[in-house]
Design a protein around this motif. Structure first.
Motif, PDB file in Angstrom:
ATOM      1  N   PRO A 314     -39.308  20.415   4.808  1.00  0.00           N
ATOM      2  CA  PRO A 314     -37.952  20.576   5.848  1.00  0.00           C
ATOM      3  C   PRO A 314     -36.594  20.124   4.995  1.00  0.00           C
ATOM      4  O   PRO A 314     -36.594  19.200   4.864  1.00  0.00           O
ATOM      5  CB  PRO A 314     -38.495  19.213   7.001  1.00  0.00           C
ATOM      6  CG  PRO A 314     -39.947  19.102   6.132  1.00  0.00           C
ATOM      7  CD  PRO A 314     -39.892  19.274   4.810  1.00  0.00           C
ATOM      8  N   THR A 315     -35.663  20.953   5.535  1.00  0.00           N
ATOM      9  CA  THR A 315     -34.563  21.507   4.827  1.00  0.00           C
ATOM     10  C   THR A 315     -33.774  20.305   6.386  1.00  0.00           C
ATOM     11  O   THR A 315     -34.665  19.694   7.258  1.00  0.00           O
ATOM     12  CB  THR A 315     -33.676  22.924   5.808  1.00  0.00           C
ATOM     13  OG1 THR A 315     -33.818  23.204   6.379  1.00  0.00           O
ATOM     14  CG2 THR A 315     -34.521  23.382   5.002  1.00  0.00           C
ATOM     15  N   GLY A 316     -32.937  19.686   5.070  1.00  0.00           N
ATOM     16  CA  GLY A 316     -31.711  19.263   6.270  1.00  0.00           C
ATOM     17  C   GLY A 316     -31.640  17.649   5.788  1.00  0.00           C
ATOM     18  O   GLY A 316     -31.779  17.195   4.629  1.00  0.00           O
ATOM     19  N   VAL A 317     -30.744  16.216   6.291  1.00  0.00           N
ATOM     20  CA  VAL A 317     -30.800  15.583   5.652  1.00  0.00           C
ATOM     21  C   VAL A 317     -32.152  14.453   6.112  1.00  0.00           C
ATOM     22  O   VAL A 317     -31.099  13.977   7.088  1.00  0.00           O
ATOM     23  CB  VAL A 317     -28.762  14.687   6.092  1.00  0.00           C
ATOM     24  CG1 VAL A 317     -28.802  13.592   4.499  1.00  0.00           C
ATOM     25  CG2 VAL A 317     -28.394  16.033   5.278  1.00  0.00           C
ATOM     26  N   VAL A 393     -33.603   5.947  -7.689  1.00  0.00           N
ATOM     27  CA  VAL A 393     -33.183   6.245  -6.195  1.00  0.00           C
ATOM     28  C   VAL A 393     -33.944   4.596  -4.985  1.00  0.00           C
ATOM     29  O   VAL A 393     -34.799   3.768  -5.412  1.00  0.00           O
ATOM     30  CB  VAL A 393     -34.424   6.663  -5.497  1.00  0.00           C
ATOM     31  CG1 VAL A 393     -35.089   6.549  -3.963  1.00  0.00           C
ATOM     32  CG2 VAL A 393     -34.471   8.452  -6.352  1.00  0.00           C
ATOM     33  N   GLU A 394     -32.993   4.058  -3.988  1.00  0.00           N
ATOM     34  CA  GLU A 394     -32.993   3.405  -3.603  1.00  0.00           C
ATOM     35  C   GLU A 394     -33.795   3.361  -2.411  1.00  0.00           C
ATOM     36  O   GLU A 394     -33.056   4.737  -1.511  1.00  0.00           O
ATOM     37  CB  GLU A 394     -32.169   2.243  -3.969  1.00  0.00           C
ATOM     38  CG  GLU A 394     -31.315   1.907  -4.968  1.00  0.00           C
ATOM     39  CD  GLU A 394     -30.122   0.549  -5.185  1.00  0.00           C
ATOM     40  OE1 GLU A 394     -29.593   0.860  -3.538  1.00  0.00           O
ATOM     41  OE2 GLU A 394     -29.528   1.021  -6.102  1.00  0.00           O
ATOM     42  N   MET A 395     -34.135   2.045  -1.273  1.00  0.00           N
ATOM     43  CA  MET A 395     -34.758   3.241   0.075  1.00  0.00           C
ATOM     44  C   MET A 395     -33.483   3.145   1.066  1.00  0.00           C
ATOM     45  O   MET A 395     -32.119   2.115   0.616  1.00  0.00           O
ATOM     46  CB  MET A 395     -35.281   1.454   0.567  1.00  0.00           C
ATOM     47  CG  MET A 395     -35.675   1.670   1.646  1.00  0.00           C
ATOM     48  SD  MET A 395     -36.933   0.567   2.118  1.00  0.00           S
ATOM     49  CE  MET A 395     -36.241  -1.410   2.681  1.00  0.00           C
ATOM     50  N   HIS A 396     -33.389   4.046   1.937  1.00  0.00           N
ATOM     51  CA  HIS A 396     -32.483   4.257   2.809  1.00  0.00           C
ATOM     52  C   HIS A 396     -31.892   5.108   2.121  1.00  0.00           C
ATOM     53  O   HIS A 396     -30.226   5.434   2.856  1.00  0.00           O
ATOM     54  CB  HIS A 396     -31.224   3.102   3.462  1.00  0.00           C
ATOM     55  CG  HIS A 396     -32.653   2.227   4.258  1.00  0.00           C
ATOM     56  ND1 HIS A 396     -32.559   0.876   4.571  1.00  0.00           N
ATOM     57  CD2 HIS A 396     -34.050   2.512   4.893  1.00  0.00           C
ATOM     58  CE1 HIS A 396     -33.430   0.438   5.456  1.00  0.00           C
ATOM     59  NE2 HIS A 396     -34.872   1.256   5.021  1.00  0.00           N
ATOM     60  N   GLU A 397     -31.780   5.272   0.855  1.00  0.00           N
ATOM     61  CA  GLU A 397     -30.811   6.048   0.565  1.00  0.00           C
ATOM     62  C   GLU A 397     -30.871   8.044   0.835  1.00  0.00           C
ATOM     63  O   GLU A 397     -32.039   8.708   1.362  1.00  0.00           O
ATOM     64  CB  GLU A 397     -30.859   6.714  -1.411  1.00  0.00           C
ATOM     65  CG  GLU A 397     -30.098   5.838  -2.028  1.00  0.00           C
ATOM     66  CD  GLU A 397     -30.055   6.031  -3.456  1.00  0.00           C
ATOM     67  OE1 GLU A 397     -29.046   4.681  -4.351  1.00  0.00           O
ATOM     68  OE2 GLU A 397     -30.594   6.638  -3.719  1.00  0.00           O
ATOM     69  N   PRO A 398     -29.760   8.591   1.029  1.00  0.00           N
ATOM     70  CA  PRO A 398     -29.598  10.139   1.311  1.00  0.00           C
ATOM     71  C   PRO A 398     -30.642  10.772   0.684  1.00  0.00           C
ATOM     72  O   PRO A 398     -30.822  11.189  -0.253  1.00  0.00           O
ATOM     73  CB  PRO A 398     -28.885  10.528   1.792  1.00  0.00           C
ATOM     74  CG  PRO A 398     -27.908   9.581   1.242  1.00  0.00           C
ATOM     75  CD  PRO A 398     -28.249   8.239   1.221  1.00  0.00           C
ATOM     76  N   VAL A 399     -31.575  11.888   1.501  1.00  0.00           N
ATOM     77  CA  VAL A 399     -32.164  12.823   0.644  1.00  0.00           C
ATOM     78  C   VAL A 399     -31.582  14.686   1.840  1.00  0.00           C
ATOM     79  O   VAL A 399     -31.690  14.719   2.294  1.00  0.00           O
ATOM     80  CB  VAL A 399     -33.507  12.917   0.767  1.00  0.00           C
ATOM     81  CG1 VAL A 399     -34.092  14.072   0.312  1.00  0.00           C
ATOM     82  CG2 VAL A 399     -34.363  11.434  -0.011  1.00  0.00           C
ATOM     83  N   ILE A 400     -31.285  15.590   0.304  1.00  0.00           N
ATOM     84  CA  ILE A 400     -30.494  16.665   1.374  1.00  0.00           C
ATOM     85  C   ILE A 400     -31.414  17.573   0.232  1.00  0.00           C
ATOM     86  O   ILE A 400     -31.023  17.420  -0.608  1.00  0.00           O
ATOM     87  CB  ILE A 400     -28.383  16.969   0.758  1.00  0.00           C
ATOM     88  CG1 ILE A 400     -28.282  15.587   1.255  1.00  0.00           C
ATOM     89  CG2 ILE A 400     -28.508  18.166   1.607  1.00  0.00           C
ATOM     90  CD1 ILE A 400     -27.590  14.595   0.510  1.00  0.00           C
ATOM     91  N   VAL A 401     -32.084  17.957   1.658  1.00  0.00           N
ATOM     92  CA  VAL A 401     -33.172  19.435   1.250  1.00  0.00           C
ATOM     93  C   VAL A 401     -32.160  20.489   1.822  1.00  0.00           C
ATOM     94  O   VAL A 401     -31.886  20.621   2.971  1.00  0.00           O
ATOM     95  CB  VAL A 401     -34.047  19.094   1.804  1.00  0.00           C
ATOM     96  CG1 VAL A 401     -35.035  20.359   1.325  1.00  0.00           C
ATOM     97  CG2 VAL A 401     -34.857  18.038   1.364  1.00  0.00           C
ATOM     98  N   TYR A 402     -31.726  21.686   0.715  1.00  0.00           N
ATOM     99  CA  TYR A 402     -31.651  22.869   1.300  1.00  0.00           C
ATOM    100  C   TYR A 402     -32.133  23.955   0.633  1.00  0.00           C
ATOM    101  O   TYR A 402     -32.280  23.646  -0.350  1.00  0.00           O
ATOM    102  CB  TYR A 402     -29.827  22.527   0.764  1.00  0.00           C
ATOM    103  CG  TYR A 402     -29.597  23.316  -0.425  1.00  0.00           C
ATOM    104  CD1 TYR A 402     -29.378  24.427  -1.037  1.00  0.00           C
ATOM    105  CD2 TYR A 402     -30.058  22.278  -0.892  1.00  0.00           C
ATOM    106  CE1 TYR A 402     -29.001  23.899  -2.522  1.00  0.00           C
ATOM    107  CE2 TYR A 402     -29.477  21.860  -2.766  1.00  0.00           C
ATOM    108  CZ  TYR A 402     -29.101  22.734  -2.901  1.00  0.00           C
ATOM    109  OH  TYR A 402     -28.455  23.513  -4.738  1.00  0.00           O
ATOM    110  N   ASP A 403     -31.874  25.238   0.895  1.00  0.00           N
ATOM    111  CA  ASP A 403     -32.897  26.314   0.821  1.00  0.00           C
ATOM    112  C   ASP A 403     -32.395  27.726   0.228  1.00  0.00           C
ATOM    113  O   ASP A 403     -32.460  28.645  -0.063  1.00  0.00           O
ATOM    114  CB  ASP A 403     -33.807  26.906   2.061  1.00  0.00           C
ATOM    115  CG  ASP A 403     -33.084  26.907   3.168  1.00  0.00           C
ATOM    116  OD1 ASP A 403     -31.789  27.677   2.924  1.00  0.00           O
ATOM    117  OD2 ASP A 403     -33.484  27.897   4.171  1.00  0.00           O
ATOM    118  N   LYS A 404     -30.687  27.020   0.019  1.00  0.00           N
ATOM    119  CA  LYS A 404     -29.835  27.809  -0.541  1.00  0.00           C
ATOM    120  C   LYS A 404     -29.944  27.989  -1.950  1.00  0.00           C
ATOM    121  O   LYS A 404     -30.129  27.352  -2.397  1.00  0.00           O
ATOM    122  CB  LYS A 404     -28.567  28.063   0.200  1.00  0.00           C
ATOM    123  CG  LYS A 404     -29.204  29.038   1.241  1.00  0.00           C
ATOM    124  CD  LYS A 404     -27.490  28.351   1.688  1.00  0.00           C
ATOM    125  CE  LYS A 404     -27.543  28.584   3.157  1.00  0.00           C
ATOM    126  NZ  LYS A 404     -25.651  29.366   4.199  1.00  0.00           N
TER     127      LYS A 404
END
Length: 404
Positions: A314-317, A393-404
């Motif tokens: 899934p894409t998004g933050v 990586v630490e807990m609660h850090e954002p993960v940005i997933v994009y498809d471009k």
């Protein structure tokens, strides 16, 4: 002769006036008896009065605004509890007294104190008006509340909240404020929330390779939690506290229902985050604003499965919900069968259970592996490279997933 004559005259007088003497004596005796009876009657009346005043209020006595003249203590308690107005209501700045149904206003012990203060041996016309201190306090509290205001700090911005503009009707009883309608405050917070919150927000983001894309917060971010913020604001307005720290009253989605990313840096992303490009099949870990880890050949979720559906990541933050080492991943294959896979490092980030993990079973790490032979949605990482991601990586850090 003279002596005998005098005695004869006296005897004759007593004989002739015997009836008169008897009548006179009777009158005297009756007078004495009447006086005794009258005295006893007066004493009886006095005793009756004393008995009455020892149990009944004098006629001009009020307690909490209720007339209790002629009542016993028990009768007064019943009447006061039924009729006394000991609470206050403020509507548009106007304060009125009110009666609370079913609320015990007073008791025998309290009313006995008032009884002793007004008690006299004989009936008194003196006026007594015992006021209710709680009602006086309620009116004072509401008067102060009407002019109260506080500073609400949230999301890096400051807002002034005024009681008179937020509450049409407020009541005070039992030592505290009671709010019958919070709709205006809720609407105010909704407006503030749309201005400062980051949950579900879209914004521009510059990827590690320099391109600018548009991303949307999914599980990542925070929003104002009205369920906790409203009581907090009501409380500080009632105590005239200077400020409310909105950071204490936010919520989020997923594993951290408190909320994540409460910062104004980089649209709330901060300086530490993970980036995954589905098109490039790459992963970056950003620390303090700089690239700390780069993986050139991760494998994301299968774009098109054999059944024609998609297991695409899934894409998004999102955000790293927690870290677990080791772990066993369980799920269902496309054909309905179950799988159970042991991994050394597991970092879930989506609401559906997708995460970062090592994949010792994978042999195809090509750029096109994800198209038809990818994962069930997770980001597969080579066993030889997973540890440096885990460490960065630490807990609660954002993960940005994009498809471009």
């Amino acid at each position: 002769m003279t002596g005998k004559h005098s005695k004869t005259v006296a005897d004759n007088w007593f004989k002739n006036n015997k009836v008169l003497i008897t009548l006179f004596s009777a009158i005297i005796l009756l007078s004495l008896a009447g006086g005794f009876i009258y005295h006893n009657h007066l004493e009886a009346q006095r005793q009756a009065t004393l008995r009455y005043t020892s149990k009944h209020f004098n006629k001009n006595v009020k307690i909490f605004g209720i007339k209790v003249g002629g009542l016993t203590i028990n009768q007064a308690v019943t009447k006061i509890n039924k009729n006394a107005k000991t609470a206050a209501t403020m509507t548009d700045g106007k304060i009125t007294s009110m009666k609370l149904d079913g609320v015990q206003v007073t008791d025998k012990k309290e009313i006995t104190k008032y009884f002793k203060k007004q008690h006299t041996a004989f009936p008194s016309d003196k006026k007594w008006n015992f006021a209710d201190s709680t009602l006086k306090e309620a009116k004072k509290k509401l008067a102060n509340f009407y002019n109260a205001k506080t500073t609400y700090k949230v999301g890096g911005k400051t807002f002034t909240l005024e009681a008179k503009k937020l509450f049409k009707t407020v009541r005070y009883y039992g030592g505290q404020f009671h709010f019958t309608d919070t709709s205006t405050l809720s609407a105010k917070l909704a407006k503030i929330n749309s201005e400062v919150s980051t949950l579900d927000k879209s914004y521009s983001f510059t990827t590690p390779n320099g391109s600018t894309i548009n991303v949307t917060n999914k599980s990542y971010g925070w929003a104002i939690n009205n369920k906790t913020a409203i009581p907090a604001i009501e409380k500080v307005l009632g105590s005239d506290t200077a400020t409310v720290d909105g950071a204490n009253y936010i919520y989020g989605k997923g594993y951290s229902t408190y909320g994540t990313g409460y910062t104004t840096i980089n649209n709330g992303l901060g300086k530490n985050y993970v980036v995954v490009s589905i098109k490039e099949q790459k992963l970056w870990v950003i620390k303090n604003g700089s690239v700390a880890v780069t993986l050139n050949d991760v494998v994301t979720g299968t774009a098109q499965t054999s059944s024609g559906s998609s297991d695409a990541t899934p894409t998004g933050v999102w955000y790293i919900e927690y870290k677990q080492s080791p772990s066993i991943l369980r799920g269902t294959n496309d054909d309905g069968s179950s799988y159970s896979s042991k991994v050394n490092y597991w970092m879930p980030f989506t609401l559906t259970g997708c995460g970062l993990h090592d994949a010792s079973w994978r042999t195809d790490w090509s750029k096109t592996a994800y198209l038809k032979g990818g994962s069930h949605g997770c980001v597969n990482i080579r066993p030889s490279e997973i540890k440096k991601v885990w460490d960065a990586v630490e807990m609660h850090e954002p993960v940005i997933v994009y498809d471009k």
